[in-house]
Enzyme design. Sequence first.
Site, mmCIF file in Angstrom:
data_model
loop_
_atom_site.group_PDB
_atom_site.id
_atom_site.type_symbol
_atom_site.label_atom_id
_atom_site.label_comp_id
_atom_site.label_asym_id
_atom_site.label_seq_id
_atom_site.Cartn_x
_atom_site.Cartn_y
_atom_site.Cartn_z
ATOM 1 N N SER A 416 11.289 85.298 63.175
ATOM 2 C CA SER A 416 12.538 85.830 63.711
ATOM 3 C C SER A 416 12.941 85.062 64.974
ATOM 4 O O SER A 416 12.066 84.568 65.702
ATOM 5 C CB SER A 416 12.309 87.310 64.041
ATOM 6 O OG SER A 416 13.524 87.997 64.071
ATOM 7 N N PRO A 417 14.242 84.992 65.243
ATOM 8 C CA PRO A 417 14.662 84.313 66.482
ATOM 9 C C PRO A 417 14.099 85.017 67.710
ATOM 10 O O PRO A 417 14.213 86.233 67.824
ATOM 11 C CB PRO A 417 16.188 84.419 66.448
ATOM 12 C CG PRO A 417 16.514 85.458 65.418
ATOM 13 C CD PRO A 417 15.368 85.487 64.466
ATOM 14 N N GLN A 495 20.002 79.477 65.306
ATOM 15 C CA GLN A 495 20.784 80.668 65.637
ATOM 16 C C GLN A 495 21.683 80.345 66.833
ATOM 17 O O GLN A 495 21.194 79.974 67.900
ATOM 18 C CB GLN A 495 19.890 81.857 65.994
ATOM 19 C CG GLN A 495 20.716 83.130 66.200
ATOM 20 C CD GLN A 495 19.914 84.293 66.749
ATOM 21 O OE1 GLN A 495 19.310 84.176 67.819
ATOM 22 N NE2 GLN A 495 19.905 85.412 66.054
ATOM 23 N N TYR A 579 25.806 91.154 72.340
ATOM 24 C CA TYR A 579 26.328 89.915 72.895
ATOM 25 C C TYR A 579 27.820 89.773 72.556
ATOM 26 O O TYR A 579 28.418 90.697 72.015
ATOM 27 C CB TYR A 579 25.490 88.727 72.394
ATOM 28 C CG TYR A 579 24.046 88.814 72.862
ATOM 29 C CD1 TYR A 579 23.744 88.917 74.218
ATOM 30 C CD2 TYR A 579 22.987 88.833 71.957
ATOM 31 C CE1 TYR A 579 22.429 89.026 74.663
ATOM 32 C CE2 TYR A 579 21.661 88.936 72.396
ATOM 33 C CZ TYR A 579 21.403 89.041 73.750
ATOM 34 O OH TYR A 579 20.111 89.156 74.189
ATOM 35 N N ARG A 627 23.675 87.662 62.026
ATOM 36 C CA ARG A 627 22.822 88.783 62.452
ATOM 37 C C ARG A 627 23.714 89.886 63.000
ATOM 38 O O ARG A 627 24.604 89.637 63.805
ATOM 39 C CB ARG A 627 21.823 88.325 63.513
ATOM 40 C CG ARG A 627 20.907 89.456 63.966
ATOM 41 C CD ARG A 627 19.711 88.998 64.780
ATOM 42 N NE ARG A 627 18.504 89.163 63.986
ATOM 43 C CZ ARG A 627 17.284 89.342 64.491
ATOM 44 N NH1 ARG A 627 17.081 89.343 65.791
ATOM 45 N NH2 ARG A 627 16.243 89.497 63.698
ATOM 46 N N GLY A 720 8.885 89.021 64.353
ATOM 47 C CA GLY A 720 9.073 88.450 65.680
ATOM 48 C C GLY A 720 7.754 88.473 66.433
ATOM 49 O O GLY A 720 6.956 87.528 66.366
ATOM 50 N N ARG A 721 7.493 89.608 67.087
ATOM 51 C CA ARG A 721 6.304 89.689 67.945
ATOM 52 C C ARG A 721 5.002 89.344 67.238
ATOM 53 O O ARG A 721 4.150 88.672 67.837
ATOM 54 C CB ARG A 721 6.248 91.070 68.610
ATOM 55 C CG ARG A 721 7.324 91.247 69.678
ATOM 56 C CD ARG A 721 7.556 92.701 70.000
ATOM 57 N NE ARG A 721 8.013 93.429 68.820
ATOM 58 C CZ ARG A 721 8.043 94.739 68.734
ATOM 59 N NH1 ARG A 721 7.648 95.480 69.744
ATOM 60 N NH2 ARG A 721 8.482 95.324 67.631
#
Length: 792
Positions: A416-417, A495, A579, A627, A720-721
């Site tokens: 994941s970004p 991304q 964002y 996304r 991700g993590r």
Amino acid sequence: MRITVIGGGPGGLYFALLTKKRRPDWSIDIYEQNRADDTFGFGVVFSDETLHEFLSRDRISFDRIRSQFAYWDDVAIHKQGTEMRCGGNGFAGISRMKLLNILQQRCREEGVGLHFSEPVDPAKLEARFGASDIIVAADGVNSRIREHFKAEFEPELSIKANCFCWMGSTRPMDEFNYFFKETEHGIICAHCYQYEPGRSTWVFEMDEACWESHGFRETDEEDSRARLEALYAEELRGHPLLLNRSHWRRFPRIFCRNWSHGNMVLLGDAKASAHFSIGSGTKLAMECAISLSDAVVEKAERDVKAAFAAYDAERRTPCQVIQHNADVSLAWFEHMNRSWDMDPEQFSMVVMCRAKSITYDNLVVRDPSYVEKVDTAYYERLFRETGYDYRDSRPTPMFTRFKLRGMEIENRVVMSPMAQYSADDGGNLTDWHFVHYTSHALGGAGLVFTEMTCPSPDARITWGCTGLWTDAHEAQWKHIVDFVHEHSQAKMCMQLGHAGRKGSTQLGWEKADWPIEEKARNWPLHSASPIPYLEGVSATPREIDRAGMERIEQDFVQAVERAERAGFDMCELHCAHGYLMASFLSPLTNERTDEYGGSIENRLRYPLEVFRAMRAVWPARKPMSVRISATDWKDGGISEAETFAIAEALAEAGCDLIDVSAGQTVADQKPVYGRMFQVQFAEAIRNVPKMAVMAVGAITEPGQVNTILHTRRADLVALGRPHMWNPYFTHQAAAWYDARNQHWPKQYLSGRDQAYREFQKRREQEIELRRKARPRPSEFDLPSPNHARAAE
Ligand SMILES: Cc1cc2nc3c(=O)[nH]c(=O)nc-3n(C[C@H](O)[C@H](O)[C@H](O)COP(=O)(O)OP(=O)(O)OC[C@H]3O[C@@H](n4cnc5c(N)ncnc54)[C@H](O)[C@@H]3O)c2cc1C
Ligand SMILES: Cc1cc2nc3c(=O)[nH]c(=O)nc-3n(C[C@H](O)[C@H](O)[C@H](O)COP(=O)(O)O)c2cc1C
């Protein structure tokens, strides 16, 4: 001590029994509005784990309860006449009335005072029970005590959408049956299990439209029975349905913020309810009774408040976890029509794994032959739909290829970004980025996303964000992409995003989301509307005007051209997390009155325009994704219907995949965390507008990845993590499942063979351990399903 318990359900009775057993010198009385043998309902279910707990707490009641059990191992899922059967589930059913009679009898034996036909008026509690040291409110889901002291207990109540009613039947059965039936008005599910010889519970459930169209609003109990008997004639096999207060209801989902007030404490359904589809209401009530009893016995003489606090501390999280699982299960039943087009094998997987606690790997332990069947169906379907043939190699769904336009990836795992906040002040990449991205590609992920990279200096979140607005940036990214393409099979996705009102902040490991401390280093912000992210902390952004929109659109176009030249395989426009693009989409951050605000069509206008402009210069053979935050985790935020509209509009504009994230739109969001906590949003977009989707969020195990793919909740799974602590997640998973079709860099080939050997050993040991750890009926000396049948 004098203890008064209001409500003689399983919670109140078990609490009184256990407490009195340990403190025979205390005076404990139960007040129950019904008569002793005057109870609603048919059977209740317990899992193996709950049985264990009973065994340890009161052997006598356990022995009596188990002598009444109907035990079963299989869950059978019937869809329009087909049957899929999964074994190894270990459940026991008992008649609610027998359970209560046994607990009542045990209470009498221990000296608990039982007072039947004694409704308690909450307004008179003080007058009637003023001498009590503790009042336990175990008065069920409609608790009048909780409602009377609403201000103190602060219950959150929501009435769920589906209509259900609880009936019985004389039809015997050896398994838990789900009978799904498509009727002219919609899908009905009957949840059925035997709880004693010759008696089974039948809970019928359907959505409101189906219920209305069948005329159940007007029917009385008798009428409903007649209609359901006609609809389920085949399944009932000539047996009648039985009634016992079998009114149509909707499930009330309750959770109380406070569990005690003064000397009063809530227990069981009164404080937190769990939807019946995971069969845990009685279990929850009795487990909480155990905990409350322990806390009261150990602490209440000295300090009642401390006892209640200990009970709260021990039970709050387990209750929330079970309630969350129940919520997810309930939500699936509210949308069962969305899975109706699936073949019976896949449909059965969805039913088995709907609450997320059961995964592909759990099912391998429970019933390998069932998993073999659903795997076979998966590979056959994939072959029919895509031509990819895994019918012999069977590498598990996560190691099957996936194609978007001309891009083909080797497996379904995605990094994941994740912003690294490690660029220099000019947005230039550093050695950190090279090592970070290339090591994840070497670790086996099929697709590696870059962090949110910015098309202009003022689009950045922080000074550490990466850029793509100079030739140097382009060359730095190309260096990484070239290495990845040369040494791995991974594909790379750029991304691109603009921070909007969440820009000009400190690095992730500093005071995230707060403005940069050194005032002069902050830059002006833009957003859909002039609303600061953190009230009183963040700078107020300017409402972006048309000239600003055009400038930023051009920046995105130039950046995507650079991404193409750098060799990226895919590109994503970041329209999530509050964002700039997301600030247009969410009604919480977009208060515009022009053609970019108001309806979802208007709110979509600018993000769609930017997407179209990017798509126009991005090669047609390469895929693009977007996304989104599928929920804002806040009332008044983006709705499910709006996410469908967004997905459809983007698909029309040439978007190939929706990357489904959630939240971070507003600072006062209230996310509901848990394993795979966002996956249901991906599932909805996958099944309703039927777009390819990527799921993300607290997905940590290969078994979860395979579950998500098997159940069509997503096409790709992003982590991700977990990738932060294990870049080799994918290679390890391949070794775990013995999937031999994955590329390894030639430099590491000798390590690969060792990894496969090691993980094979570990897997076999773990499966064996888990099998052994599961309590079997023989351990409890329980009657087998066949025994229950023979007793017929
Ligand atoms: C359709 C359906 C199916 C279910 N299936 C299962 C299942 O398979 N497995 C499972 O574990 N659970 C199941 N449950 C849940 C289960 O019934 C409850 O979760 C469980 O009984 C909760 O126990 P309790 O002691 O908290 O409350 P209850 O069992 O509801 O007991 C509360 C008692 O308080 C009494 N009372 C209420 N008000 C007063 C008053 N003012 N004065 C005196 N007495 C009062 C009531 O008469 C009642 O006897 C199901 C529930 C439903 C609706
Ligand atoms: C340190 C960090 C940085 C992140 N940066 C980005 C980002 O640049 N772009 C983005 O879309 N999501 C970003 N995310 C969100 C992740 O992509 C992912 O959706 C989220 O961490 C949940 O997945 P997980 O539970 O597997 O970590 C970031 C997450 C973390 C932890």
